[in-house]
Design a protein around this motif. Structure first.
Motif, PDB file in Angstrom:
ATOM      1  N   LYS A  64       0.818  -1.212  -0.044  1.00 30.91           N
ATOM      2  CA  LYS A  64       0.105  -0.078  -0.112  1.00 30.91           C
ATOM      3  C   LYS A  64       0.845   1.235   0.078  1.00 30.91           C
ATOM      4  N   GLY A  65       0.513   2.154  -0.839  1.00 32.24           N
ATOM      5  CA  GLY A  65       1.296   3.402  -1.028  1.00 32.24           C
ATOM      6  C   GLY A  65       2.358   3.388  -2.028  1.00 32.24           C
ATOM      7  N   ARG A  66       2.794   2.145  -2.157  1.00 28.69           N
ATOM      8  CA  ARG A  66       3.906   1.773  -3.289  1.00 28.69           C
ATOM      9  C   ARG A  66       3.481   1.383  -4.582  1.00 28.69           C
ATOM     10  N   PHE A  67       2.568   0.442  -4.800  1.00 30.88           N
ATOM     11  CA  PHE A  67       2.047  -0.255  -5.740  1.00 30.88           C
ATOM     12  C   PHE A  67       0.687   0.402  -6.176  1.00 30.88           C
ATOM     13  N   THR A  68       0.349   0.517  -7.664  1.00 29.76           N
ATOM     14  CA  THR A  68      -0.979   1.051  -8.060  1.00 29.76           C
ATOM     15  C   THR A  68      -1.234  -0.057  -9.218  1.00 29.76           C
ATOM     16  N   ILE A  69      -2.577  -0.306  -9.074  1.00 32.02           N
ATOM     17  CA  ILE A  69      -3.008  -1.294 -10.174  1.00 32.02           C
ATOM     18  C   ILE A  69      -4.119  -0.447 -11.040  1.00 32.02           C
ATOM     19  N   SER A  70      -4.107  -0.708 -12.344  1.00 32.05           N
ATOM     20  CA  SER A  70      -4.942   0.119 -13.073  1.00 32.05           C
ATOM     21  C   SER A  70      -5.189  -0.788 -14.300  1.00 32.05           C
ATOM     22  N   MET A  82       4.920  -0.270  -9.825  1.00 27.21           N
ATOM     23  CA  MET A  82       5.529  -0.665  -8.551  1.00 27.21           C
ATOM     24  C   MET A  82       6.564   0.325  -8.314  1.00 27.21           C
ATOM     25  N   ASN A  83       6.576   1.302  -7.265  1.00 31.28           N
ATOM     26  CA  ASN A  83       7.386   2.244  -6.954  1.00 31.28           C
ATOM     27  C   ASN A  83       8.113   1.900  -5.547  1.00 31.28           C
ATOM     28  N   ASN A  84       9.222   2.390  -5.339  1.00 28.48           N
ATOM     29  CA  ASN A  84      10.123   2.301  -4.308  1.00 28.48           C
ATOM     30  C   ASN A  84      10.306   0.732  -3.948  1.00 28.48           C
TER      31      ASN A  84
END
Length: 125
Positions: A64-70, A82-84
């Motif tokens: 949570k806060g690092r990954f975003t699904i779309s 995927m960040n950080n």
């Protein structure tokens, strides 16, 4: 229905990577799509899911806060930004489909089908 992942590779700690899951054989109108990951010798872990009905999303706590699904319905493709990234983030990422309009919590591999082969993400300096 078949899902195929792509986008893996070598990333430095703190870096970013975007994975793609291409779904064929049906449209995303009928399937929610989930991302999972699995480290060697460990159980497959649910990472994130996006619902077919309303694009609602689910994330496991560790991302949570690092990954975003779309998703892009026109391309029948789901993305995982995927960040950080951390060295402890497991290495093989897989996607699969869930027949139904809403993601489930918890995200269990046994609820999903049409698994892809996976794409490897290595986090190393």
């Amino acid at each position: 229905v078949q899902a195929v992942e792509s986008g893996g590779g070598l990333v430095q700690p703190g870096g970013s990577r975007t994975l793609s899951c291409q779904v064929s054989g049906s449209t995303l109108d009928y399937y929610s799509v989930g991302w999972f990951r699995q480290a060697p010798g460990k159980e497959r872990e649910g990472v994130s899911c996006i619902s077919s009905s309303d694009d609602s999303t689910y994330y496991t706590d560790s991302v949570k806060g690092r990954f975003t699904i779309s998703k892009d319905d026109a391309k029948n493709t789901v993305y995982l930004q995927m960040n950080n990234l951390k060295p402890e983030d497991p290495t093989v990422y897989l996607c699969a489909v869930l027949y139904g309009s809403l993601c489930l919590d918890p995200q269990l591999p046994s609820d999903y089908s049409a698994w892809g082969q996976g794409t490897q993400v290595t986090v190393s300096s």
